[in-house]
Design an enzyme around this catalytic site. Structure first.
Site, PDB file in Angstrom:
ATOM      1  CB  VAL A 144      38.235  37.261  42.517  1.00 37.85           C
ATOM      2  CG1 VAL A 144      39.595  36.778  42.049  1.00 37.85           C
ATOM      3  CG2 VAL A 144      38.296  37.782  43.953  1.00 37.85           C
TER       4      VAL A 144
ATOM      5  CG  ASN B 239      46.045  32.011  46.588  1.00 41.62           C
ATOM      6  OD1 ASN B 239      46.367  31.583  47.701  1.00 41.62           O
ATOM      7  ND2 ASN B 239      46.552  33.145  46.094  1.00 41.62           N
TER       8      ASN B 239
ATOM      9  CB  SER C 213      41.916  30.353  56.774  1.00 40.48           C
ATOM     10  OG  SER C 213      42.583  30.679  57.982  1.00 40.48           O
TER      11      SER C 213
ATOM     12  CE1 TYR D 273      40.945  35.580  55.746  1.00 37.70           C
ATOM     13  CE2 TYR D 273      41.270  34.319  57.749  1.00 37.70           C
ATOM     14  CZ  TYR D 273      41.606  34.579  56.441  1.00 37.70           C
ATOM     15  OH  TYR D 273      42.592  33.841  55.824  1.00 37.70           O
TER      16      TYR D 273
ATOM     17  CB  SER E  45      34.883  34.996  54.309  1.00 42.38           C
ATOM     18  OG  SER E  45      36.219  34.984  54.791  1.00 42.38           O
ATOM     19  CE  LYS E  46      40.259  32.790  53.471  1.00 39.66           C
ATOM     20  NZ  LYS E  46      40.672  32.498  52.086  1.00 39.66           N
TER      21      LYS E  46
HETATM   22  N1  LIG Z   1      49.148  33.999  55.070  1.00 41.04           N
HETATM   23  C1  LIG Z   1      48.453  33.267  55.935  1.00 41.04           C
HETATM   24  O1  LIG Z   1      48.864  33.092  57.090  1.00 41.04           O
HETATM   25  C2  LIG Z   1      47.151  32.642  55.506  1.00 41.04           C
HETATM   26  C3  LIG Z   1      46.512  31.812  56.421  1.00 41.04           C
HETATM   27  C4  LIG Z   1      45.322  31.213  56.057  1.00 41.04           C
HETATM   28  C5  LIG Z   1      44.787  31.429  54.807  1.00 41.04           C
HETATM   29  N2  LIG Z   1      45.423  32.245  53.938  1.00 41.04           N
HETATM   30  C6  LIG Z   1      44.808  32.457  52.631  1.00 41.04           C
HETATM   31  O2  LIG Z   1      45.755  32.251  51.605  1.00 41.04           O
HETATM   32  C7  LIG Z   1      45.351  32.987  50.451  1.00 41.04           C
HETATM   33  C8  LIG Z   1      46.545  33.739  49.895  1.00 41.04           C
HETATM   34  O3  LIG Z   1      46.933  34.718  50.817  1.00 41.04           O
HETATM   35  P1  LIG Z   1      48.458  35.114  51.097  1.00 41.04           P
HETATM   36  O4  LIG Z   1      48.720  34.827  52.517  1.00 41.04           O
HETATM   37  O5  LIG Z   1      49.334  34.567  50.054  1.00 41.04           O
HETATM   38  O6  LIG Z   1      48.361  36.716  51.019  1.00 41.04           O
HETATM   39  P2  LIG Z   1      48.834  37.735  49.898  1.00 41.04           P
HETATM   40  O7  LIG Z   1      48.254  39.035  50.304  1.00 41.04           O
HETATM   41  O8  LIG Z   1      50.292  37.634  49.700  1.00 41.04           O
HETATM   42  O9  LIG Z   1      48.113  37.187  48.595  1.00 41.04           O
HETATM   43  C9  LIG Z   1      46.761  37.402  48.304  1.00 41.04           C
HETATM   44  C10 LIG Z   1      46.652  37.811  46.852  1.00 41.04           C
HETATM   45  O10 LIG Z   1      45.276  37.958  46.519  1.00 41.04           O
HETATM   46  C11 LIG Z   1      45.146  39.122  45.716  1.00 41.04           C
HETATM   47  N3  LIG Z   1      43.794  39.654  45.802  1.00 41.04           N
HETATM   48  C12 LIG Z   1      43.173  40.150  46.894  1.00 41.04           C
HETATM   49  N4  LIG Z   1      41.954  40.592  46.557  1.00 41.04           N
HETATM   50  C13 LIG Z   1      41.791  40.362  45.218  1.00 41.04           C
HETATM   51  C14 LIG Z   1      40.754  40.596  44.305  1.00 41.04           C
HETATM   52  N5  LIG Z   1      39.618  41.195  44.664  1.00 41.04           N
HETATM   53  N6  LIG Z   1      40.936  40.215  43.005  1.00 41.04           N
HETATM   54  C15 LIG Z   1      42.094  39.640  42.614  1.00 41.04           C
HETATM   55  N7  LIG Z   1      43.118  39.392  43.450  1.00 41.04           N
HETATM   56  C16 LIG Z   1      42.967  39.748  44.742  1.00 41.04           C
HETATM   57  C17 LIG Z   1      46.172  40.096  46.290  1.00 41.04           C
HETATM   58  O11 LIG Z   1      46.500  41.134  45.375  1.00 41.04           O
HETATM   59  C18 LIG Z   1      47.325  39.168  46.590  1.00 41.04           C
HETATM   60  O12 LIG Z   1      48.222  39.061  45.491  1.00 41.04           O
HETATM   61  C19 LIG Z   1      44.199  33.889  50.889  1.00 41.04           C
HETATM   62  O13 LIG Z   1      42.971  33.305  50.482  1.00 41.04           O
HETATM   63  C20 LIG Z   1      44.316  33.872  52.404  1.00 41.04           C
HETATM   64  O14 LIG Z   1      43.086  34.109  53.054  1.00 41.04           O
HETATM   65  C21 LIG Z   1      46.601  32.866  54.249  1.00 41.04           C
END
Ligand SMILES: NC(=O)c1ccc[n+]([C@@H]2O[C@H](COP(=O)([O-])OP(=O)(O)OC[C@H]3O[C@@H](n4cnc5c(N)ncnc54)[C@H](O)[C@@H]3O)[C@@H](O)[C@H]2O)c1
Length: 253
Positions: A65, A91, A143, A156, A159-160
């Site tokens: 991305v 996402n 987030s 982080y 960014s969020k």
């Molecule tokens: N898990 C949590 O507790 C939580 C809390 C708040 C926010 N989030 C947000 O939710 C979203 C999804 O995260 P998740 O928890 O499912 O984690 P995850 O690591 O399982 O999923 C994130 C996905 O993004 C992909 N990714 C990362 N960098 C990339 C790039 N440069 N290009 C393409 N793909 C890329 C990764 O390969 C991965 O598949 C994120 O934006 C994260 O910040 C997660």
């Protein structure tokens, strides 16, 4: 039986795992055709399999991305295959666990580029086709850490917070169109991103204490909220950030 997203096309970034995969599979189960992208090829193939099991069509593309060129190729590929993109879920995301004073430039760029620039690239690439059709739904995954600071997470948090404000800015710039732009702000969800922290049984009680519902979220909890905002039931919700965190933000951590 008529499904909520029959005939719609949803593009989900970061769909190789966690929340992105759960959202893609739920969209498919509710009738949407999918465009899924990620830079993790093996995870993406598994998601494609799960999506296709639901009997819908799926275009899967390897995309970083942070690359404008790859993002635009993905959007053009999706429009060529399906003709439209009804729903965009920004996402893809990454975390950071470095104290502010030790933060290197490269790490700053990595976090900001994935979490902010990626959302900018995808939203900008998709919007003209949505505006032409006067229809679209954009959902950014932010987030609660975009609103509350955490130790070792300053960039982080930055960014969020930026992604939350970008959501509002795009919403205002879509004035007059039937396009909804919203964000979902998860709390603590067990995924690859949080496995080290939340997968540790000794640390779990510490985190559960901060969550009024006393449970860690599952990717499906976040996917339900994403699908709600992508549905026409949410057509008067615009520029909003929906916290899906078991009440965690109420405690201000
Ligand atoms: N898990 C949590 O507790 C939580 C809390 C708040 C926010 N989030 C947000 O939710 C979203 C999804 O995260 P998740 O928890 O499912 O984690 P995850 O690591 O399982 O999923 C994130 C996905 O993004 C992909 N990714 C990362 N960098 C990339 C790039 N440069 N290009 C393409 N793909 C890329 C990764 O390969 C991965 O598949 C994120 O934006 C994260 O910040 C997660």
């Amino acid at each position: 039986m008529c499904k909520r997203f029959d005939g719609k096309v949803a593009l989900v970034t970061g769909a190789a795992s966690g929340i992105g995969r759960a959202a893609a599979v739920q969209f498919a189960a509710e009738g949407a055709n999918l465009v899924i992208c990620d830079f993790n090829q093996s995870g993406l193939s598994e998601t494609q399999h799960l999506v296709e099991e639901q009997g819908v069509r799926c275009l899967s593309m390897i995309v970083d991305v942070r690359s404008q060129e790859q993002v635009e190729d993905c959007v053009n590929g999706a429009l060529e295959k399906f003709g439209v993109i009804d729903i965009l879920v920004n996402n893809a995301g990454t975390g950071q666990f470095v104290p502010f004073a030790m933060m290197e430039n490269d790490e700053y760029d990595r976090v900001m580029d994935i979490n902010v620039r990626g959302t900018f690239f995808f939203s900008r690439a998709v919007l003209p086709s949505m505006m032409d059709r006067d229809y679209g739904k954009i959902i950014n995954i932010t987030s609660i850490m975009g609103e509350v600071a955490g130790q070792g997470q300053s960039i982080y948090n930055t960014s969020k917070g930026a992604a939350k404000m970008m959501t509002q800015g795009i919403a205002v710039d879509c004035s007059g169109y039937h396009i909804n732009v919203n964000a979902v702000a998860p709390g603590m969800v067990l995924t690859g991103l949080t496995q080290n922290m939340l997968g540790d049984e000794d640390q779990l009680p510490y985190f559960l204490e901060k969550i009024p519902q006393r449970r860690i979220g599952e990717p499906q909890d976040i996917a339900h909220a994403i699908l709600f905002l992508a549905s026409d039931s949410a057509s008067y919700i615009h520029g909003e950030t929906l916290h899906v965190d078991g009440g965690m933000i109420c405690t201000r951590m």
